[in-house]
Design a protein around this motif. Structure first.
Motif, PDB file in Angstrom:
ATOM      1  N   SER A 304      11.324  -5.412  11.451  1.00  0.00           N
ATOM      2  CA  SER A 304      10.994  -5.858  12.807  1.00  0.00           C
ATOM      3  C   SER A 304      11.655  -4.989  13.867  1.00  0.00           C
ATOM      4  O   SER A 304      11.045  -4.646  14.882  1.00  0.00           O
ATOM      5  CB  SER A 304      11.390  -7.322  13.000  1.00  0.00           C
ATOM      6  N   TRP A 312       6.901   2.514  17.610  1.00  0.00           N
ATOM      7  CA  TRP A 312       5.557   2.330  17.100  1.00  0.00           C
ATOM      8  C   TRP A 312       4.923   1.105  17.738  1.00  0.00           C
ATOM      9  O   TRP A 312       5.597   0.253  18.315  1.00  0.00           O
ATOM     10  CB  TRP A 312       5.569   2.140  15.582  1.00  0.00           C
ATOM     11  N   ASN A 313       3.630   1.014  17.592  1.00  0.00           N
ATOM     12  CA  ASN A 313       2.904  -0.170  18.043  1.00  0.00           C
ATOM     13  C   ASN A 313       3.424  -1.381  17.259  1.00  0.00           C
ATOM     14  O   ASN A 313       3.408  -1.376  16.022  1.00  0.00           O
ATOM     15  CB  ASN A 313       1.404   0.016  17.795  1.00  0.00           C
ATOM     16  N   ASP A 315       2.166  -4.010  16.522  1.00  0.00           N
ATOM     17  CA  ASP A 315       1.163  -4.612  15.642  1.00  0.00           C
ATOM     18  C   ASP A 315       1.374  -4.189  14.190  1.00  0.00           C
ATOM     19  O   ASP A 315       0.942  -4.882  13.265  1.00  0.00           O
ATOM     20  CB  ASP A 315      -0.246  -4.206  16.075  1.00  0.00           C
ATOM     21  N   TRP A 316       2.074  -3.064  13.975  1.00  0.00           N
ATOM     22  CA  TRP A 316       2.320  -2.590  12.617  1.00  0.00           C
ATOM     23  C   TRP A 316       3.329  -3.451  11.881  1.00  0.00           C
ATOM     24  O   TRP A 316       3.458  -3.345  10.650  1.00  0.00           O
ATOM     25  CB  TRP A 316       2.814  -1.141  12.645  1.00  0.00           C
ATOM     26  N   LYS A 318       3.456  -6.710  11.190  1.00  0.00           N
ATOM     27  CA  LYS A 318       2.858  -7.595  10.194  1.00  0.00           C
ATOM     28  C   LYS A 318       2.324  -6.803   8.999  1.00  0.00           C
ATOM     29  O   LYS A 318       2.383  -7.258   7.854  1.00  0.00           O
ATOM     30  CB  LYS A 318       1.725  -8.417  10.830  1.00  0.00           C
ATOM     31  N   PHE A 319       1.813  -5.612   9.276  1.00  0.00           N
ATOM     32  CA  PHE A 319       1.328  -4.769   8.176  1.00  0.00           C
ATOM     33  C   PHE A 319       2.463  -4.431   7.219  1.00  0.00           C
ATOM     34  O   PHE A 319       2.337  -4.565   5.995  1.00  0.00           O
ATOM     35  CB  PHE A 319       0.712  -3.489   8.736  1.00  0.00           C
ATOM     36  N   PHE A 320       3.599  -3.985   7.771  1.00  0.00           N
ATOM     37  CA  PHE A 320       4.741  -3.636   6.933  1.00  0.00           C
ATOM     38  C   PHE A 320       5.272  -4.860   6.204  1.00  0.00           C
ATOM     39  O   PHE A 320       5.687  -4.774   5.040  1.00  0.00           O
ATOM     40  CB  PHE A 320       5.840  -3.002   7.775  1.00  0.00           C
ATOM     41  N   GLY A 322       3.574  -7.515   5.229  1.00  0.00           N
ATOM     42  CA  GLY A 322       2.661  -7.805   4.131  1.00  0.00           C
ATOM     43  C   GLY A 322       2.786  -6.806   2.999  1.00  0.00           C
ATOM     44  O   GLY A 322       2.747  -7.169   1.817  1.00  0.00           O
ATOM     45  N   ALA A 323       2.968  -5.536   3.361  1.00  0.00           N
ATOM     46  CA  ALA A 323       3.130  -4.498   2.339  1.00  0.00           C
ATOM     47  C   ALA A 323       4.400  -4.730   1.528  1.00  0.00           C
ATOM     48  O   ALA A 323       4.401  -4.573   0.299  1.00  0.00           O
ATOM     49  CB  ALA A 323       3.161  -3.119   3.000  1.00  0.00           C
TER      50      ALA A 323
END
Length: 345
Positions: A304, A312-313, A315-316, A318-320, A322-323
Motif C-alpha cells: 500500500s 504509481w497510480n 489503482d494498482w 488492489k492488483f498487487f 490480489g497477485a
C-alpha cells in the motif's frame, strides 16, 4: 564415520522439513520478494519515516488479522469484522458524549458491545448450525444499517461529535493512539498493540490447551467433540476474540481522529481475510499461523505504501494485493505438497 555423516544429513533434512511445514513460510517468502521489489522501485521506502508509516499501515490491518486468523484456524469466517470496528468506535463516542460521562466509560461500554457482537455471532452459529458465512453476512448488514441509522438518530449527522475536549480523552489517547520517538522517528503505539496481540495469539495457539482445541475444531469438529473438546465454548470464544480485536482497532480509530464516520469499515473484512490467507491460513480451517497473518499484514503495508512511494497510480494497489494473495496461496500449496511427499529412504 559414514554412518555419522548420514545421520547428520538426515537431521538437517528433518530440520528443513520441519521449517517448511510451518504455515507462515509462504508469506515469509512473499514478504521478502515484496520488500526487495519496492526497495528497488521506491528507494524512499527505506527511510526511517517511511518504515514507520509502513509498520503503522500494517498494524491497523494486523490487529484485526490476529483475531480473524485464529477464527479461520478454527474453521469459521467473520464477514462483520470490518463494520464491527466502526460499531465499537461509535458506541464509545456516542455513549460518552451523549451522556456527558468520562471518555473511559464509553471505552468500557464499547468493549461490552464488541464482545456481545462476537458472542452473538458464535452463539447463533452453534445454535442454528448455519455456515458462518451466512451468519456473519447477516450481522454485517445489520451492523452496517445500525451504524448509519443510530448515528443519524442520535447526532443528526453521519459522523459522531468531536470528543477531544472531554474528560479522560488525553489518557485514553495515550493508550490507544499516541506516538513515541525511536531514533528521531515517531512510531505509533498501534504497532505495540499489534505485536502484543501477535505474541499473545501465538502463545495461545502453540502453548496452551485452548490452542489445541482451536486446531481440533477447525480440522474436524466431529472428531474433536468425540474426544471431549468443548466445541461451543471454543467457537464462541473465537468470535469474541475477533470482537476484542475490533474494540482495540475501533478505539485506535476514535482517538486518532476524535470522531467516527458511521459508514466506514465496509470491505475491510476482506482485507483481514486476505492477510490471514496470505499468512498461511487455510479456508477449510485447522491450519494456519498468527505470525503468518502478521506477515500477511506487513505485505499489505509494504504494498500500500510502496505504490505511493513509487509514484504509481494507486489503482494498482488492489492488483498487487490480489497477485500476492494468489502467489502466497500457490507457494503454500507447493510447499505443503513437497513436504508431504514420501521422503526417499
Amino acid at each position: 564415520m559414514t554412518s555419522q555423516l548420514a545421520s547428520q544429513r538426515v537431521a538437517r533434512r528433518s530440520s528443513l522439513r520441519i521449517f517448511l511445514m510451518r504455515p507462515e513460510v509462504g508469506s515469509l517468502i512473499g514478504a521478502l520478494i515484496v520488500v526487495v521489489f519496492f526497495s528497488v522501485m521506491a528507494p524512499s521506502i527505506r527511510h526511517p519515516g517511511s518504515v514507520s508509516t509502513v509498520l503503522y499501515q500494517s498494524s491497523t490491518l494486523g490487529i484485526m488479522a490476529v483475531g480473524v486468523a485464529l477464527l479461520m484456524i478454527g474453521g469459521e469466517f467473520d464477514l462483520s469484522a470490518g463494520v464491527a470496528v466502526i460499531t465499537s468506535a461509535l458506541a464509545a463516542s456516542m455513549f460518552a458524549y451523549q451522556l456527558g460521562t468520562n471518555v473511559w466509560v464509553g471505552v468500557g461500554f464499547a468493549l461490552l458491545v464488541s464482545l456481545a457482537i462476537g458472542a452473538f455471532n458464535g452463539w447463533l452459529l452453534v445454535r442454528t448450525g448455519l455456515p458462518s458465512f451466512l451468519v456473519t453476512l447477516g450481522t454485517f448488514l445489520m451492523l452496517q444499517g445500525a451504524n448509519l441509522a443510530v448515528t443519524r438518530l442520535v447526532t443528526g449527522n453521519v459522523a459522531t461529535n468531536d470528543i477531544s475536549n472531554m474528560a479522560g480523552f488525553n489518557s485514553a489517547r495515550s493508550i490507544f493512539a499516541s506516538t513515541f520517538n525511536v531514533g528521531g522517528t515517531d512510531v505509533s503505539v498501534s504497532i505495540l498493540w499489534w505485536l502484543a496481540l501477535v505474541a499473545l495469539g501465538t502463545w495461545i495457539l502453540l502453548r496452551t490447551r485452548v490452542g489445541n482445541w482451536i486446531f481440533a475444531v477447525g480440522g474436524n469438529a466431529r472428531s474433536a467433540r468425540a474426544v471431549g473438546v468443548p466445541i461451543v465454548q471454543t467457537k464462541v470464544g473465537l468470535f469474541m476474540a475477533v470482537g476484542l480485536c475490533a474494540w482495540i482497532s475501533g478505539m485506535h480509530q476514535l482517538f486518532e481522529y476524535n470522531t467516527v464516520q458511521s459508514g466506514g469499515g465496509v470491505g475491510l473484512e476482506l482485507e483481514y481475510i486476505v492477510a490471514a490467507v496470505v499468512g498461511g491460513c487455510l479456508l477449510t480451517g485447522g491450519y494456519g499461523s498468527v505470525i503468518g497473518a502478521a506477515i500477511g499484514a506487513l505485505i499489505f503495508g509494504v504494498v500500500s505504501q510502496g505504490v505511493v512511494y513509487a509514484d504509481w497510480n494507486p489503482d494498482w494497489f488492489k492488483f498487487f494485493l490480489g497477485a500476492m494473495l494468489l502467489l502466497a496461496t500457490l507457494v503454500n500449496m507447493l510447499v505443503r505438497h513437497q513436504v508431504n511427499r514420501k521422503q526417499p529412504a
